[in-house]
Design a protein around this motif. Structure first.
Motif, mmCIF file in Angstrom:
data_model
loop_
_atom_site.group_PDB
_atom_site.id
_atom_site.type_symbol
_atom_site.label_atom_id
_atom_site.label_comp_id
_atom_site.label_asym_id
_atom_site.label_seq_id
_atom_site.Cartn_x
_atom_site.Cartn_y
_atom_site.Cartn_z
ATOM 1 N N SER A 114 0.795 -1.229 0.079
ATOM 2 C CA SER A 114 0.213 0.004 0.056
ATOM 3 C C SER A 114 0.865 1.190 0.135
ATOM 4 C CB SER A 114 -0.869 0.194 1.248
ATOM 5 O OG SER A 114 -0.221 0.217 2.358
ATOM 6 N N VAL A 115 0.355 2.395 -0.543
ATOM 7 C CA VAL A 115 1.059 3.623 -0.226
ATOM 8 C C VAL A 115 0.011 4.514 0.227
ATOM 9 C CG1 VAL A 115 2.382 3.070 -2.146
ATOM 10 C CG2 VAL A 115 0.358 4.515 -2.800
ATOM 11 N N THR A 116 0.626 5.805 0.665
ATOM 12 C CA THR A 116 -0.160 6.719 1.425
ATOM 13 C C THR A 116 0.130 8.283 1.042
ATOM 14 O OG1 THR A 116 -0.415 5.168 3.436
ATOM 15 C CG2 THR A 116 -1.158 7.497 3.661
ATOM 16 N N SER A 117 -0.779 9.019 0.808
ATOM 17 C CA SER A 117 -0.600 10.385 0.389
ATOM 18 C C SER A 117 -0.220 10.990 1.681
ATOM 19 C CB SER A 117 -1.561 10.765 -0.420
ATOM 20 O OG SER A 117 -2.580 10.882 0.332
ATOM 21 N N ASP A 118 0.763 12.125 1.647
ATOM 22 C CA ASP A 118 0.541 12.988 2.870
ATOM 23 C C ASP A 118 0.419 14.287 2.580
ATOM 24 O OD1 ASP A 118 1.827 14.005 5.036
ATOM 25 O OD2 ASP A 118 3.717 13.338 4.951
ATOM 26 N N HIS A 119 -0.809 14.781 2.514
ATOM 27 C CA HIS A 119 -1.363 16.037 2.423
ATOM 28 C C HIS A 119 -1.888 16.984 3.776
ATOM 29 C CE1 HIS A 119 -1.754 16.277 -2.089
ATOM 30 N NE2 HIS A 119 -0.671 15.243 -1.911
ATOM 31 N N TYR A 120 -1.795 18.349 3.744
ATOM 32 C CA TYR A 120 -2.387 19.237 4.510
ATOM 33 C C TYR A 120 -3.784 19.388 3.818
ATOM 34 C CZ TYR A 120 -2.169 21.814 8.719
ATOM 35 O OH TYR A 120 -2.397 22.624 10.009
ATOM 36 N N PHE A 121 -3.805 19.554 2.478
ATOM 37 C CA PHE A 121 -5.163 20.082 2.096
ATOM 38 C C PHE A 121 -5.478 18.950 1.028
ATOM 39 C CE2 PHE A 121 -3.676 24.272 3.451
ATOM 40 C CZ PHE A 121 -5.009 24.823 3.300
ATOM 41 N N PRO A 122 -6.823 18.641 0.586
ATOM 42 C CA PRO A 122 -7.316 18.005 -0.535
ATOM 43 C C PRO A 122 -6.798 18.876 -1.780
ATOM 44 C CG PRO A 122 -9.145 18.927 0.443
ATOM 45 C CD PRO A 122 -7.920 19.538 1.391
ATOM 46 N N TRP A 123 -6.764 18.067 -2.871
ATOM 47 C CA TRP A 123 -6.668 18.899 -3.982
ATOM 48 C C TRP A 123 -7.892 19.659 -4.492
ATOM 49 C CZ3 TRP A 123 -1.995 18.613 -6.194
ATOM 50 C CH2 TRP A 123 -1.013 17.438 -5.797
ATOM 51 N N LEU A 124 -9.142 19.100 -4.429
ATOM 52 C CA LEU A 124 -10.380 19.682 -4.445
ATOM 53 C C LEU A 124 -11.253 19.802 -3.171
ATOM 54 C CD1 LEU A 124 -10.956 18.501 -7.855
ATOM 55 C CD2 LEU A 124 -10.508 20.802 -7.634
ATOM 56 N N ALA A 125 -11.976 20.643 -2.948
ATOM 57 C CA ALA A 125 -12.929 20.565 -1.896
ATOM 58 C C ALA A 125 -14.014 19.485 -1.692
ATOM 59 C CB ALA A 125 -13.789 21.836 -1.991
ATOM 60 N N SER A 126 -14.327 19.021 -3.123
ATOM 61 C CA SER A 126 -15.223 17.873 -3.080
ATOM 62 C C SER A 126 -14.385 16.530 -2.592
ATOM 63 C CB SER A 126 -15.357 17.749 -4.662
ATOM 64 O OG SER A 126 -14.483 17.600 -5.463
ATOM 65 N N GLN A 127 -13.451 16.533 -2.303
ATOM 66 C CA GLN A 127 -12.667 15.313 -1.762
ATOM 67 C C GLN A 127 -13.100 15.358 -0.428
ATOM 68 O OE1 GLN A 127 -8.589 15.999 -3.515
ATOM 69 N NE2 GLN A 127 -8.789 13.922 -4.519
ATOM 70 N N GLY A 128 -12.549 16.415 0.441
ATOM 71 C CA GLY A 128 -13.042 16.650 1.762
ATOM 72 C C GLY A 128 -12.368 16.330 2.951
ATOM 73 N N HIS A 129 -10.952 15.718 2.832
ATOM 74 C CA HIS A 129 -10.306 15.179 3.761
ATOM 75 C C HIS A 129 -9.068 15.794 3.403
ATOM 76 C CE1 HIS A 129 -13.542 12.653 5.478
ATOM 77 N NE2 HIS A 129 -14.067 12.672 4.078
ATOM 78 N N ALA A 130 -8.272 15.485 4.844
ATOM 79 C CA ALA A 130 -6.611 15.713 4.932
ATOM 80 C C ALA A 130 -6.256 15.355 6.304
ATOM 81 C CB ALA A 130 -6.223 16.904 4.408
ATOM 82 N N PRO A 131 -6.166 14.056 7.021
ATOM 83 C CA PRO A 131 -5.884 13.660 7.954
ATOM 84 C C PRO A 131 -4.356 13.655 7.852
ATOM 85 C CG PRO A 131 -6.816 11.686 6.975
ATOM 86 C CD PRO A 131 -6.997 13.027 6.127
ATOM 87 N N TYR A 132 -3.780 13.551 9.197
ATOM 88 C CA TYR A 132 -2.282 13.525 9.331
ATOM 89 C C TYR A 132 -1.775 12.010 8.966
ATOM 90 C CZ TYR A 132 2.427 13.976 11.265
ATOM 91 O OH TYR A 132 3.889 13.947 11.548
ATOM 92 N N ALA A 133 -0.897 11.923 7.770
ATOM 93 C CA ALA A 133 -0.683 10.715 7.306
ATOM 94 C C ALA A 133 0.021 9.635 8.168
ATOM 95 C CB ALA A 133 0.225 10.875 6.036
ATOM 96 N N TRP A 134 0.849 10.380 8.973
ATOM 97 C CA TRP A 134 1.825 9.292 9.729
ATOM 98 C C TRP A 134 1.006 8.801 11.007
ATOM 99 C CZ3 TRP A 134 6.751 8.019 8.390
ATOM 100 C CH2 TRP A 134 7.276 8.941 7.334
ATOM 101 N N SER A 135 0.006 9.420 11.526
ATOM 102 C CA SER A 135 -0.917 8.715 12.298
ATOM 103 C C SER A 135 -1.762 7.755 11.844
ATOM 104 C CB SER A 135 -1.869 9.672 12.969
ATOM 105 O OG SER A 135 -1.204 10.820 13.668
ATOM 106 N N VAL A 136 -2.025 7.743 10.536
ATOM 107 C CA VAL A 136 -2.932 6.941 9.900
ATOM 108 C C VAL A 136 -2.171 5.750 9.643
ATOM 109 C CG1 VAL A 136 -3.914 6.301 7.741
ATOM 110 C CG2 VAL A 136 -4.532 8.537 8.763
ATOM 111 N N LEU A 137 -0.674 5.937 9.177
ATOM 112 C CA LEU A 137 0.227 4.860 8.824
ATOM 113 C C LEU A 137 0.615 4.146 10.206
ATOM 114 C CD1 LEU A 137 2.834 6.658 6.560
ATOM 115 C CD2 LEU A 137 1.697 4.459 6.099
ATOM 116 N N GLY A 138 0.805 4.774 11.209
ATOM 117 C CA GLY A 138 0.993 4.023 12.623
ATOM 118 C C GLY A 138 -0.262 3.191 13.063
ATOM 119 N N ALA A 139 -1.388 3.372 12.722
ATOM 120 C CA ALA A 139 -2.801 2.894 13.040
ATOM 121 C C ALA A 139 -2.751 1.576 12.133
ATOM 122 C CB ALA A 139 -3.917 3.611 13.110
#
Length: 321
Positions: A33-58
């Motif tokens: 698997s791969v994980t993007s690491d963003h502070y913003f979504p590309w478009l508002a319609s995507q609607g999310h941007a959690p902290y990637a490193w916490s997601v990876l740890g979980a």
């Protein structure tokens, strides 16, 4: 044998959903698997941007087999390379050797938030190269002092290091980045199936190293719905990286893509449920020399149907490649 991966796209789902979907992707048989690491979504319609490193740890704790990788982290502006080195070493320990550190020169969209400005492409590549050198030095476990053109490190040391260090990948888009990746990286990363990128990487020391690509897809049994969703959430991708790296906000991507049509998206990425269309799109990467290809299913709430279909139809068809 080519390996096929699943993308946790942080721009289109919240953290719990990302981890739950990763668990299903592992069960479905995805190799990594791969994980993007963003502070913003590309478009508002995507609607999310959690902290990637916490997601990876979980994700490391919720899974047992599937590989994990940042695709990609920028270790130059929003993060200092000394901190990235610590995060990567910790992830390798948590995942028991399943983590790879994918690095890139970043996008203004995510890096501007710390108020440090946005350097030119040439400077960004120089910063990335210096950052890789710092991360490699810290991976030795020694105390590191560094006074460089762009970064300073004062008496830093990683106290928790895995027995097997995380491989370092570098994202490329042209000859200069390919040359740097060939010299300094354990693997190369690209989002376009261009054989010339692989050739340039090989010429500068990359021969025999893994080559990881990524391709967006939009699965749906209703092709029109898939095309509409791809247009709504992924039309940003047709701008190309020279443009995408410079725009500062989702509203900028809204304006830059106002003339992109649903038909444009239908031609740009496979949409619907014709497995041959998906295989043909992936084949462009394998024929260009990529050894691993990760797919991005467009639409955060549409992951489970895609994963189920992939397990039954897409992955078996891709294995034939």
């Amino acid at each position: 044998m080519v390996q096929f991966g699943y993308t946790m796209m942080t721009e289109q789902a919240g953290p719990r959903a990302l981890v739950d979907d990763l668990v299903e992707a592992e069960r479905a048989g995805f190799d990594f698997s791969v994980t993007s690491d963003h502070y913003f979504p590309w478009l508002a319609s995507q609607g999310h941007a959690p902290y990637a490193w916490s997601v990876l740890g979980a994700g490391a704790q919720a899974t047992e087999r599937i590989g994990l990788m940042t695709y990609v982290t920028c270790p130059t502006v929003r993060y200092h390379p000394a901190v990235v080195a610590q995060k990567a070493a910790t992830m390798q320990l948590l995942s028991e050797g399943r983590f790879r550190l994918g690095l890139g020169s970043g996008e203004n969209l995510n890096e501007h938030v710390v108020g440090a400005g946005w350097p030119s492409p040439e400077v960004r590549l120089t910063m990335l190269e210096e950052a890789v050198v710092i991360i490699r030095a810290l991976f030795t476990g020694e105390n590191v002092d560094h006074q460089g053109e762009h970064f300073e490190v004062a008496n830093a040391r990683l106290w928790d290091l895995p027995g097997t260090l995380p491989p370092v990948g570098v994202a490329v888009s042209g000859r200069r980045s390919c040359a740097m990746a060939g010299r300094l990286a354990d693997l190369v990363i690209a989002t376009e199936p261009k054989p010339e990128l692989i050739h340039a990487f090989d010429q500068h020391g990359g021969a025999g190293k893994p080559r990881v690509g990524q391709i967006p897809v939009c699965y749906d049994t209703d092709r029109d719905a898939a095309v509409a969703r791809a247009h709504d959430q992924f039309r940003w991708s047709v701008g190309g990286w020279p443009v995408n790296a410079e725009l500062p906000a989702p509203s900028s991507f809204e304006g830059a893509t106002r003339y992109v049509t649903p038909q444009d998206m239908a031609q740009a990425i496979p949409c619907g449920d014709d497995v041959d269309d998906f295989v043909d799109a992936v084949r462009r990467y394998t024929e260009a020399g990529f050894t691993e290809v990760a797919v991005v299913q467009v639409g955060g709430e549409h992951q489970r149907p895609f994963i189920g279909w992939a397990a039954k139809e897409l992955l078996p068809a891709l294995r034939e490649l």
